[in-house]
Design a protein around this motif. Structure first.
Motif, PDB file in Angstrom:
ATOM      1  N   THR A   1       0.845  -1.192   0.000  1.00  0.00           N
ATOM      2  CA  THR A   1       0.000   0.000   0.000  1.00  0.00           C
ATOM      3  C   THR A   1       0.883   1.246   0.000  1.00  0.00           C
ATOM      4  O   THR A   1       2.011   1.239   0.497  1.00  0.00           O
TER       5      THR A   1
ATOM      6  N   THR B   1      -0.968  -0.200  -4.508  1.00  0.00           N
ATOM      7  CA  THR B   1      -2.195   0.575  -4.438  1.00  0.00           C
ATOM      8  C   THR B   1      -1.909   1.934  -3.818  1.00  0.00           C
ATOM      9  O   THR B   1      -1.046   2.067  -2.950  1.00  0.00           O
ATOM     10  N   ALA B   2      -2.618   2.937  -4.314  1.00  0.00           N
ATOM     11  CA  ALA B   2      -2.506   4.308  -3.824  1.00  0.00           C
ATOM     12  C   ALA B   2      -3.667   5.097  -4.409  1.00  0.00           C
ATOM     13  O   ALA B   2      -4.387   4.603  -5.288  1.00  0.00           O
ATOM     14  N   ARG B   3      -3.846   6.318  -3.944  1.00  0.00           N
ATOM     15  CA  ARG B   3      -4.922   7.149  -4.494  1.00  0.00           C
ATOM     16  C   ARG B   3      -4.633   7.544  -5.930  1.00  0.00           C
ATOM     17  O   ARG B   3      -5.536   7.588  -6.765  1.00  0.00           O
ATOM     18  N   ASN B   4      -3.374   7.845  -6.216  1.00  0.00           N
ATOM     19  CA  ASN B   4      -2.993   8.309  -7.547  1.00  0.00           C
ATOM     20  C   ASN B   4      -2.052   7.314  -8.207  1.00  0.00           C
ATOM     21  O   ASN B   4      -1.213   6.696  -7.545  1.00  0.00           O
TER      22      ASN B   4
ATOM     23  N   PRO C   1      -6.034   1.447  -8.046  1.00  0.00           N
ATOM     24  CA  PRO C   1      -6.298   2.742  -7.415  1.00  0.00           C
ATOM     25  C   PRO C   1      -7.266   2.606  -6.246  1.00  0.00           C
ATOM     26  O   PRO C   1      -8.274   1.898  -6.340  1.00  0.00           O
ATOM     27  N   ALA C   2      -6.941   3.258  -5.120  1.00  0.00           N
ATOM     28  CA  ALA C   2      -7.824   3.184  -3.956  1.00  0.00           C
ATOM     29  C   ALA C   2      -7.411   4.228  -2.930  1.00  0.00           C
ATOM     30  O   ALA C   2      -6.219   4.511  -2.756  1.00  0.00           O
ATOM     31  N   ASP C   3      -8.392   4.781  -2.253  1.00  0.00           N
ATOM     32  CA  ASP C   3      -8.154   5.636  -1.093  1.00  0.00           C
ATOM     33  C   ASP C   3      -8.495   4.801   0.131  1.00  0.00           C
ATOM     34  O   ASP C   3      -9.649   4.714   0.540  1.00  0.00           O
TER      35      ASP C   3
ATOM     36  N   SER D   1      -8.168   5.185   3.138  1.00  0.00           N
ATOM     37  CA  SER D   1      -8.691   5.852   4.331  1.00  0.00           C
ATOM     38  C   SER D   1     -10.219   5.811   4.361  1.00  0.00           C
ATOM     39  O   SER D   1     -10.825   6.141   5.382  1.00  0.00           O
ATOM     40  N   LYS D   2     -10.821   5.401   3.250  1.00  0.00           N
ATOM     41  CA  LYS D   2     -12.278   5.362   3.139  1.00  0.00           C
ATOM     42  C   LYS D   2     -12.809   3.957   3.390  1.00  0.00           C
ATOM     43  O   LYS D   2     -12.191   2.961   3.025  1.00  0.00           O
TER      44      LYS D   2
ATOM     45  N   ALA E   1     -12.860   0.645   0.768  1.00  0.00           N
ATOM     46  CA  ALA E   1     -11.745   0.615  -0.181  1.00  0.00           C
ATOM     47  C   ALA E   1     -10.901  -0.645  -0.014  1.00  0.00           C
ATOM     48  O   ALA E   1     -10.435  -1.234  -0.997  1.00  0.00           O
TER      49      ALA E   1
ATOM     50  N   THR F   1      -6.305   6.838   8.106  1.00  0.00           N
ATOM     51  CA  THR F   1      -5.220   6.526   7.185  1.00  0.00           C
ATOM     52  C   THR F   1      -4.166   5.631   7.806  1.00  0.00           C
ATOM     53  O   THR F   1      -3.705   4.660   7.182  1.00  0.00           O
TER      54      THR F   1
END
Length: 264
Positions: free
Chosen positions: A19, A43-46, A59-61, A63-64, A67, A113
């Protein structure tokens, strides 16, 4: 005659997930595991600045809510299992100024997070790992779990302390079932985010970047080695811990901080 061992393919056939794997220490860890022969998911937001066909990006956030389940579904549908989980995602975006500058949103987002994201991802993959009777989970914490910096990163420090404790408890639960759970607690790492962190401190204290850096080193009590860690140095430790060479290690925390923590 001393036997020479080649570790270049020691993770061949293993499926790994990192991650926060597009930048900094996460990127270095992903590349280290790939070099050891693992098939690596990041995996990461961007998405990464430069795509690597040998690193499967999801792709994933994290913290939500939800996800982690999405990442697990994408990984298991593609590869059928996961052998190595590196919970590297973390960071702090809270303002400087001590406790009074922090509101509930700062605390909740930081804990989501840095603590809830790995908890949720572990929970998503553990049933499959337990069914297979093997696997390695490594949580990347921080020396701030023991050495909090109250001015700017207190929620981060509290979350990492919780992660260290949780990691130990999880190890006690699942080690007898074939899984290994470990914690790596780095000190200051020279990543891209360090620049922005120092800029925030400099703005809040009306000082230069150099003065901000020295203030961080002073707050840490100094770094005896004389510099922050390079991401690749942290990745090398993680690569060893994920490998069969570390097969008897579980439930332990490994500090890599250049001697920063002043106590035993």
């Amino acid at each position: 005659m001393q036997q020479q061992t080649n570790y270049s393919n020691e993770l061949s056939g293993k499926i790994a997930l990192v991650t926060g794997g597009t930048k900094g220490a996460g990127k270095a860890i992903a590349e280290r595991l790939k070099a050891a022969g693992a098939t690596v998911v990041i995996t990461a937001r961007n998405k990464p600045d430069q795509a690597d066909p040998d690193l499967y990006f999801v792709p994933a956030d994290l913290s939500k809510r939800g996800a982690a389940d999405s990442v697990a579904k994408a990984t298991l549908e593609r590869y059928g299992r996961l052998d190595i989980l590196i919970n590297n995602l973390g960071g702090s975006e809270t303002p400087a100024g001590g406790f009074a500058a922090l509101n509930d949103e700062h605390w909740e987002s930081t804990i989501s997070t840095n603590l809830l994201a790995p908890v949720r991802l572990d929970r998503a993959f553990l049933p499959q790992m337990l069914e297979n009777g093997n696997g390695v989970i490594i949580h990347i914490a921080s020396i701030q779990g023991r050495l909090p910096l109250y001015d700017a990163t207190l929620p981060y420090a509290a979350a990492k302390a919780g992660l260290i404790n949780y990691s130990k408890g999880l190890a006690k639960e699942v080690t007898s079932k074939g899984l290994r759970v470990l914690t790596v607690s780095p000190g200051w790492i020279k990543t891209e985010n360090v620049k922005y962190f120092l800029e925030r401190i400099a703005r809040s204290s009306n000082s230069s970047i150099e003065e901000a850096q020295q203030s961080v080193i002073a707050a840490l009590g100094g770094i005896p080695y004389g510099r922050p860690a390079e991401p690749e140095e942290v990745a090398e430790l993680v690569g060893f811990l994920a490998s069969p060479r570390a097969k008897y290690l579980s439930g332990s925390e490994f500090v890599i901080d250049g001697g920063t923590i002043p106590t035993i």
